[in-house]
Design a protein around this motif. Structure first.
Motif, PDB file in Angstrom:
ATOM      1  N   ALA A  52       0.823  -1.221   0.000  1.00  0.00           N
ATOM      2  CA  ALA A  52       0.000   0.000   0.000  1.00  0.00           C
ATOM      3  C   ALA A  52       0.853   1.265   0.000  1.00  0.00           C
ATOM      4  CB  ALA A  52      -0.934  -0.006   1.211  1.00  0.00           C
ATOM      5  N   GLY A  53       2.174   1.107  -0.018  1.00  0.00           N
ATOM      6  CA  GLY A  53       3.060   2.272  -0.015  1.00  0.00           C
ATOM      7  C   GLY A  53       3.101   3.002   1.310  1.00  0.00           C
ATOM      8  N   ILE A  54       2.865   2.293   2.399  1.00  0.00           N
ATOM      9  CA  ILE A  54       2.828   2.897   3.735  1.00  0.00           C
ATOM     10  C   ILE A  54       4.090   2.501   4.496  1.00  0.00           C
ATOM     11  CG2 ILE A  54       1.582   2.991   5.934  1.00  0.00           C
ATOM     12  CD1 ILE A  54      -0.958   2.241   4.342  1.00  0.00           C
ATOM     13  N   GLY A  55       4.835   3.480   5.002  1.00  0.00           N
ATOM     14  CA  GLY A  55       6.042   3.207   5.767  1.00  0.00           C
ATOM     15  C   GLY A  55       5.715   2.621   7.127  1.00  0.00           C
ATOM     16  N   TYR A  56       6.591   1.762   7.619  1.00  0.00           N
ATOM     17  CA  TYR A  56       6.364   1.152   8.930  1.00  0.00           C
ATOM     18  C   TYR A  56       7.689   0.942   9.632  1.00  0.00           C
ATOM     19  CZ  TYR A  56       7.856  -3.184   6.671  1.00  0.00           C
ATOM     20  OH  TYR A  56       8.584  -4.127   6.001  1.00  0.00           O
ATOM     21  N   GLN A  57       7.627   0.750  10.935  1.00  0.00           N
ATOM     22  CA  GLN A  57       8.793   0.389  11.734  1.00  0.00           C
ATOM     23  C   GLN A  57       8.423  -0.811  12.588  1.00  0.00           C
ATOM     24  OE1 GLN A  57       9.848   3.213  14.806  1.00  0.00           O
ATOM     25  NE2 GLN A  57       7.872   4.232  14.670  1.00  0.00           N
ATOM     26  N   LEU A  58       9.295  -1.781  12.592  1.00  0.00           N
ATOM     27  CA  LEU A  58       9.055  -3.010  13.334  1.00  0.00           C
ATOM     28  C   LEU A  58       9.724  -2.882  14.688  1.00  0.00           C
ATOM     29  CD1 LEU A  58       7.846  -5.851  13.239  1.00  0.00           C
ATOM     30  CD2 LEU A  58      10.035  -6.653  12.334  1.00  0.00           C
ATOM     31  N   ARG A  59       8.906  -2.782  15.722  1.00  0.00           N
ATOM     32  CA  ARG A  59       9.467  -2.660  17.068  1.00  0.00           C
ATOM     33  C   ARG A  59      10.158  -3.969  17.434  1.00  0.00           C
ATOM     34  NH1 ARG A  59       9.553   0.798  21.045  1.00  0.00           N
ATOM     35  NH2 ARG A  59       9.648   0.106  23.208  1.00  0.00           N
ATOM     36  N   GLY A  60      11.421  -3.853  17.845  1.00  0.00           N
ATOM     37  CA  GLY A  60      12.214  -5.045  18.088  1.00  0.00           C
ATOM     38  C   GLY A  60      13.129  -5.345  16.908  1.00  0.00           C
ATOM     39  N   GLY A  61      13.031  -4.554  15.824  1.00  0.00           N
ATOM     40  CA  GLY A  61      13.933  -4.712  14.691  1.00  0.00           C
ATOM     41  C   GLY A  61      15.227  -3.945  14.940  1.00  0.00           C
ATOM     42  N   GLU A  62      15.786  -3.348  13.874  1.00  0.00           N
ATOM     43  CA  GLU A  62      17.046  -2.623  14.019  1.00  0.00           C
ATOM     44  C   GLU A  62      16.866  -1.451  14.974  1.00  0.00           C
ATOM     45  OE1 GLU A  62      20.402  -0.404  11.233  1.00  0.00           O
ATOM     46  OE2 GLU A  62      18.301  -0.380  10.659  1.00  0.00           O
ATOM     47  N   ARG A  63      17.758  -1.306  15.896  1.00  0.00           N
ATOM     48  CA  ARG A  63      17.652  -0.236  16.873  1.00  0.00           C
ATOM     49  C   ARG A  63      17.962   1.111  16.230  1.00  0.00           C
ATOM     50  NH1 ARG A  63      20.259  -2.675  22.489  1.00  0.00           N
ATOM     51  NH2 ARG A  63      18.613  -4.206  22.863  1.00  0.00           N
ATOM     52  N   PHE A  64      17.212   2.118  16.664  1.00  0.00           N
ATOM     53  CA  PHE A  64      17.318   3.442  16.063  1.00  0.00           C
ATOM     54  C   PHE A  64      18.756   3.960  16.096  1.00  0.00           C
ATOM     55  CE2 PHE A  64      17.318   8.077  16.502  1.00  0.00           C
ATOM     56  CZ  PHE A  64      16.592   8.456  15.379  1.00  0.00           C
ATOM     57  N   PHE A  65      19.401   3.864  17.255  1.00  0.00           N
ATOM     58  CA  PHE A  65      20.733   4.447  17.387  1.00  0.00           C
ATOM     59  C   PHE A  65      21.824   3.601  16.731  1.00  0.00           C
ATOM     60  CE2 PHE A  65      18.429   6.639  20.778  1.00  0.00           C
ATOM     61  CZ  PHE A  65      18.788   7.946  20.509  1.00  0.00           C
ATOM     62  N   ALA A  66      21.454   2.421  16.190  1.00  0.00           N
ATOM     63  CA  ALA A  66      22.419   1.610  15.444  1.00  0.00           C
ATOM     64  C   ALA A  66      22.412   1.956  13.959  1.00  0.00           C
ATOM     65  CB  ALA A  66      22.107   0.127  15.630  1.00  0.00           C
ATOM     66  N   ARG A  67      21.449   2.767  13.505  1.00  0.00           N
ATOM     67  CA  ARG A  67      21.379   3.123  12.093  1.00  0.00           C
ATOM     68  C   ARG A  67      22.559   4.022  11.713  1.00  0.00           C
ATOM     69  NH1 ARG A  67      14.883   4.695  11.897  1.00  0.00           N
ATOM     70  NH2 ARG A  67      14.137   2.663  12.644  1.00  0.00           N
ATOM     71  N   LYS A  68      23.081   3.796  10.532  1.00  0.00           N
ATOM     72  CA  LYS A  68      24.274   4.524  10.106  1.00  0.00           C
ATOM     73  C   LYS A  68      24.033   6.028  10.079  1.00  0.00           C
ATOM     74  CE  LYS A  68      27.779   4.806   6.479  1.00  0.00           C
ATOM     75  NZ  LYS A  68      27.791   6.274   6.444  1.00  0.00           N
ATOM     76  N   GLU A  69      22.892   6.461   9.538  1.00  0.00           N
ATOM     77  CA  GLU A  69      22.641   7.890   9.442  1.00  0.00           C
ATOM     78  C   GLU A  69      22.546   8.546  10.816  1.00  0.00           C
ATOM     79  OE1 GLU A  69      18.556   5.871   8.850  1.00  0.00           O
ATOM     80  OE2 GLU A  69      20.661   5.536   8.309  1.00  0.00           O
ATOM     81  N   VAL A  70      22.051   7.789  11.821  1.00  0.00           N
ATOM     82  CA  VAL A  70      21.944   8.333  13.179  1.00  0.00           C
ATOM     83  C   VAL A  70      23.333   8.435  13.805  1.00  0.00           C
ATOM     84  CG1 VAL A  70      20.991   7.952  15.489  1.00  0.00           C
ATOM     85  CG2 VAL A  70      19.591   7.483  13.466  1.00  0.00           C
ATOM     86  N   ARG A  71      24.164   7.417  13.609  1.00  0.00           N
ATOM     87  CA  ARG A  71      25.536   7.479  14.136  1.00  0.00           C
ATOM     88  C   ARG A  71      26.299   8.638  13.508  1.00  0.00           C
ATOM     89  NH1 ARG A  71      25.545   1.962  12.785  1.00  0.00           N
ATOM     90  NH2 ARG A  71      27.260   2.334  11.318  1.00  0.00           N
ATOM     91  N   ASP A  72      26.145   8.798  12.191  1.00  0.00           N
ATOM     92  CA  ASP A  72      26.825   9.909  11.503  1.00  0.00           C
ATOM     93  C   ASP A  72      26.315  11.260  12.013  1.00  0.00           C
ATOM     94  OD1 ASP A  72      28.222   8.075  10.021  1.00  0.00           O
ATOM     95  OD2 ASP A  72      26.965   8.258   8.224  1.00  0.00           O
ATOM     96  N   ALA A  73      25.012  11.357  12.251  1.00  0.00           N
ATOM     97  CA  ALA A  73      24.429  12.608  12.723  1.00  0.00           C
ATOM     98  C   ALA A  73      24.988  12.995  14.086  1.00  0.00           C
ATOM     99  CB  ALA A  73      22.911  12.491  12.781  1.00  0.00           C
ATOM    100  N   ILE A  74      25.097  12.034  14.984  1.00  0.00           N
ATOM    101  CA  ILE A  74      25.612  12.329  16.326  1.00  0.00           C
ATOM    102  C   ILE A  74      27.064  12.790  16.248  1.00  0.00           C
ATOM    103  CG2 ILE A  74      26.177  11.319  18.571  1.00  0.00           C
ATOM    104  CD1 ILE A  74      23.713   9.560  18.301  1.00  0.00           C
ATOM    105  N   LEU A  75      27.866  12.162  15.386  1.00  0.00           N
ATOM    106  CA  LEU A  75      29.267  12.572  15.224  1.00  0.00           C
ATOM    107  C   LEU A  75      29.351  14.013  14.729  1.00  0.00           C
ATOM    108  CD1 LEU A  75      30.865   9.364  13.639  1.00  0.00           C
ATOM    109  CD2 LEU A  75      31.280  10.296  15.931  1.00  0.00           C
ATOM    110  N   GLN A  76      28.548  14.363  13.742  1.00  0.00           N
ATOM    111  CA  GLN A  76      28.601  15.720  13.192  1.00  0.00           C
ATOM    112  C   GLN A  76      28.049  16.748  14.180  1.00  0.00           C
ATOM    113  OE1 GLN A  76      27.766  16.625   9.185  1.00  0.00           O
ATOM    114  NE2 GLN A  76      28.435  14.644   8.363  1.00  0.00           N
ATOM    115  N   LEU A  77      27.013  16.376  14.914  1.00  0.00           N
ATOM    116  CA  LEU A  77      26.472  17.293  15.919  1.00  0.00           C
ATOM    117  C   LEU A  77      27.478  17.527  17.039  1.00  0.00           C
ATOM    118  CD1 LEU A  77      22.810  15.927  16.113  1.00  0.00           C
ATOM    119  CD2 LEU A  77      23.482  18.213  15.334  1.00  0.00           C
ATOM    120  N   ARG A  78      28.211  16.472  17.421  1.00  0.00           N
ATOM    121  CA  ARG A  78      29.227  16.640  18.462  1.00  0.00           C
ATOM    122  C   ARG A  78      30.330  17.585  17.988  1.00  0.00           C
ATOM    123  NH1 ARG A  78      30.662  11.696  19.089  1.00  0.00           N
ATOM    124  NH2 ARG A  78      29.350  11.232  20.882  1.00  0.00           N
ATOM    125  N   ALA A  79      30.754  17.426  16.749  1.00  0.00           N
ATOM    126  CA  ALA A  79      31.793  18.309  16.211  1.00  0.00           C
ATOM    127  C   ALA A  79      31.294  19.754  16.155  1.00  0.00           C
ATOM    128  CB  ALA A  79      32.208  17.833  14.818  1.00  0.00           C
TER     129      ALA A  79
END
Length: 706
Positions: free
Chosen positions: A394-421
């Motif tokens: 149906a073209g609807i985005g979803y998130q599976l609770r218990g799947g990949e952890r939010f803070f393990a996502r590459k874009e989130v790790r990169d974001a935290i590094l850049q925000l810290r800098a």
């Protein structure tokens, strides 16, 4: 401390009164009763976290508590992180809020060198490989599913403070995890402990057990801990295990400065060793304890609250043992405006049910409901695949609770590094805009991309960080800097306290505890899934009822309850809606909107009665055998035992738990019947076509021979 001194003058103004502003009468009573013991019975959606965090803040700001001498304990790292965030917002960020395990581990790390000596053993985070090694040493079969079941059984034993030697006597009614008899499980339990010792490892349960041992045996350590912590607050007290209660008792050391918060109607983790007994017996243990009931539901509409109340009130007596663990439920009183009636929907098969849910979600999204405010909740994780496919189609985005952890996502790790800098050079700029500027380098833009898939998921992760920054700036005020934001992200990453991500949530009912959404779809509500097929005792059926109650009370406004009559398209329509819906759902047609395909619901089957005494049968196990648990069985013990030994052999050969072959209740029904043909066997509850084809001839042969 006298009651007059404990309940401080409510006419005080200043910071104290600002803390109390906005609390209802019962919440204010919790917040201003600063001397223990205090028991807060808090129904779903009644603002219990608000009440206890304001109690802590009020006590600290008025000088009754010292922030460094109070420990707040809860059950998940996420809940502890949320509590710390609320306490920071109330100006008491130095109060410790931890899980039982985190608090015990911190104490163990500090006291181990003095109490035991040497270096603390390594922490075993996952049991699977160690249990597999223990099974190999004993030459016991254990596949992946079996290892998972054995890990759960060992965890239950340890939080129940059982050893391999005492396990046998206490596990008589625990079934057969991984198809192993209890003696084999006890041997494997001991082997698992031996493997850990050989490798100088301790597991999470050992953290509690060893800390309890040190506190019991070393008075100096116990005195130091009791001097550090003078006041305790325990959230979700209905989920306390015997081991956690023992630790709490040792922390208290006979003192009574304790506030507990819980709801026996939300006890859904008894399989892990949790028991509501400590909450139910609190007043008996502390006769002078104050008791405050929070019943004003601020989360859900009157329609949702009414259904939740009706589900619990429709429960009938299930015998003395089960009734002793069933507390009279709190009757919630809705505070929100009226909303739509809950929808009851019957579909032809699982695929049709998933498609119907996706269609209804599309209607909600088109009507302005955010995807992150919608959840699909199911009894087992295996049910998620159909809904993942339906939403994707149906073209609807979803998130599976218990799947990949939010803070393990590459874009989130990169974001935290850049925000810290960026935080090192940031001075005086608006935090919200700085976050947007930094994350724009990683692909963030104000408008969501039209595409789906990885591009959309990446944007949603970054958008969640932007929204969190705005939320924290609003809560913390002008002094909140980018460095503070980065520190908050680091703490949340440690606690896995993820921000809200746009996407429909798919989750099991157990993992949904503590969460809420505008719209909730409770799916797969048929017998065998709700209650689950292996819930074959009155106590386990009661827990399934509580689990459904937790699911219902996750909904703020829209609630849909659905089931299918067959597993696959064109399959045999032999499923029945959950017994828990009897008396709650309409008996004629589903109340779903025309946009959601539905079949007419069938008349609810009349509840069966015991063929011996005529008593109403309240559990699946009783209905299968046609008699209540209080009446004597009408089968030959030799027949039942022969069937049981055959089942054990079949389960071991297939590498599955014994109940997957047949439950005890089904074996009793077979033993009590006079079935001599496959047709007669097929008429018995629990003997479906697949099992009849696989096991029918063998079962008839055993019955005839025995």
């Amino acid at each position: 401390m006298s009651e007059a001194n404990a309940r401080l003058d409510l006419d005080e103004r200043g910071v104290e009164e600002r803390i109390l502003a906005g609390l209802d009468d019962e919440q204010r009573s919790v917040a201003t009763t600063l001397a223990g013991p205090l028991c807060v019975l808090a129904g779903a959606g009644t603002g219990k976290t608000r009440a206890i965090t304001h109690r802590i803040a009020y006590g600290v700001h008025t000088g009754v508590y010292s922030a460094n001498h109070l420990l707040a304990v809860t059950f998940t790292a996420r809940a502890a992180a949320e509590m710390r965030a609320r306490l920071r917002d109330l100006g008491v960020g130095n109060v410790q809020a931890r899980t039982f395990h985190a608090a015990a581990l911190r104490q163990l790390q500090y006291f181990w060198p003095h109490a035991v000596g040497g270096q603390l053993p390594g922490l075993l985070e996952h049991k699977a490989q160690t249990i597999a090694e223990a099974a190999r040493r004993l030459r016991l079969p254990a596949d992946r599913a079996g290892i998972r079941d054995l890990a759960a059984e060992i965890e239950w034993a340890k939080v129940s403070m059982l050893t391999p030697e005492t396990y046998l006597a206490k596990a008589a009614d625990r079934g057969e995890p991984a198809g192993l008899d209890r003696t084999s499980v006890a041997r494997l339990f001991q082997s698992y402990e031996d493997v850990k010792t050989d490798r100088n490892l301790i597991d999470f349960e050992d953290v509690l057990l060893v800390t309890v041992g040190i506190l019991q045996e070393d008075e100096r350590v116990a005195a130091t801990v009791r001097d550090q912590y003078r006041h305790f607050v325990v959230d979700e007290y209905q989920d306390v295990s015997p081991l956690q209660q023992r630790m709490l008792d040792l922390w208290l050391g006979g003192r009574q400065e304790l506030c507990v918060v819980g709801d026996a109607s939300q006890t859904i983790y008894s399989f892990t060793g949790a028991t509501p007994r400590h909450l139910l017996d609190f007043k008996a243990r502390y006769p002078d304890a104050g008791v405050v009931k929070l019943v004003r539901d601020y989360r859900s509409t009157p329609q949702v609250v009414g259904l939740a109340n009706a589900l619990l009130s429709s429960r009938r007596s299930a015998g003395p043992a089960a009734d002793a663990l069933w507390s009279a439920p709190l009757r919630l009183v809705a505070q929100r405006p009226s909303g739509p009636e809950p929808e009851f929907v019957e579909c032809s098969d699982d695929e049709a049910e998933a498609a119907a849910v996706a269609a209804r979600i599309k209607v909600l999204l088109d009507g302005g409901t955010e995807a992150a405010a919608i959840a699909v909740l199911f009894r087992t994780n295996g049910q998620s695949e159909a809904y993942e496919q339906a939403l994707a189609a149906a073209g609807i985005g979803y998130q599976l609770r218990g799947g990949e952890r939010f803070f393990a996502r590459k874009e989130v790790r990169d974001a935290i590094l850049q925000l810290r800098a960026a935080s090192r050079a940031a001075e005086g700029e608006a935090v919200g805009q700085m976050v947007r500027d930094v994350l724009s380098n990683l692909g963030y833009q104000a408008e969501a991309p039209k595409s789906s898939g990885a591009v959309r998921e990446r944007w949603e992760s970054l958008a969640a960080l932007v929204a969190l920054g705005d939320e924290l700036v609003a809560a913390r005020g002008e002094g909140f800097t980018l460095a503070h934001f980065v520190a908050e992200l680091q703490e949340r990453a440690t606690a896995q306290h993820a921000p809200t991500v746009q996407g429909v949530t798919l989750a099991s009912l157990h993992s949904a505890k503590g969460l809420e959404w505008d719209a909730v779809f409770l799916v797969g509500l048929s017998e065998g899934l709700m209650p689950i097929s292996f819930a074959d005792t009155p106590e386990s059926v009661d827990e399934e009822r509580r689990l459904l109650y937790v699911g219902i009370t996750r909904a703020r406004k829209f609630l849909t309850l659905s089931w299918s009559t067959a597993r696959t398209p064109g399959g045999r329509a032999n499923r029945r809606p959950s017994r828990f819906l009897d008396g709650l759902r309409p008996h004629s047609t589903a109340t779903a909107s025309s946009r959601m395909p539905a079949r007419k619901t069938r008349k609810a089957a009349a509840p069966s009665t015991c063929r011996v005494c005529g008593k109403l049968l309240s559990t699946g196990a009783e209905r299968k055998v046609g008699r209540c648990a209080d009446c004597p069985p009408g089968y030959d013990e030799a027949v039942f035992e022969a069937l049981r030994q055959w089942r054990l052999s079949e389960a071991a050969t297939a590498g599955v738990p014994a109940y997957v072959v047949f439950t005890d209740a089904t074996l009793m029904a077979i033993a009590e019947s006079s079935a001599r043909t496959l047709e007669q066997l097929a008429a018995l509850p629990g003997v479906g076509p697949a099992k009849l084809d696989r096991y029918g001839s063998a079962v008839l042969e055993i019955v005839a021979r025995a």
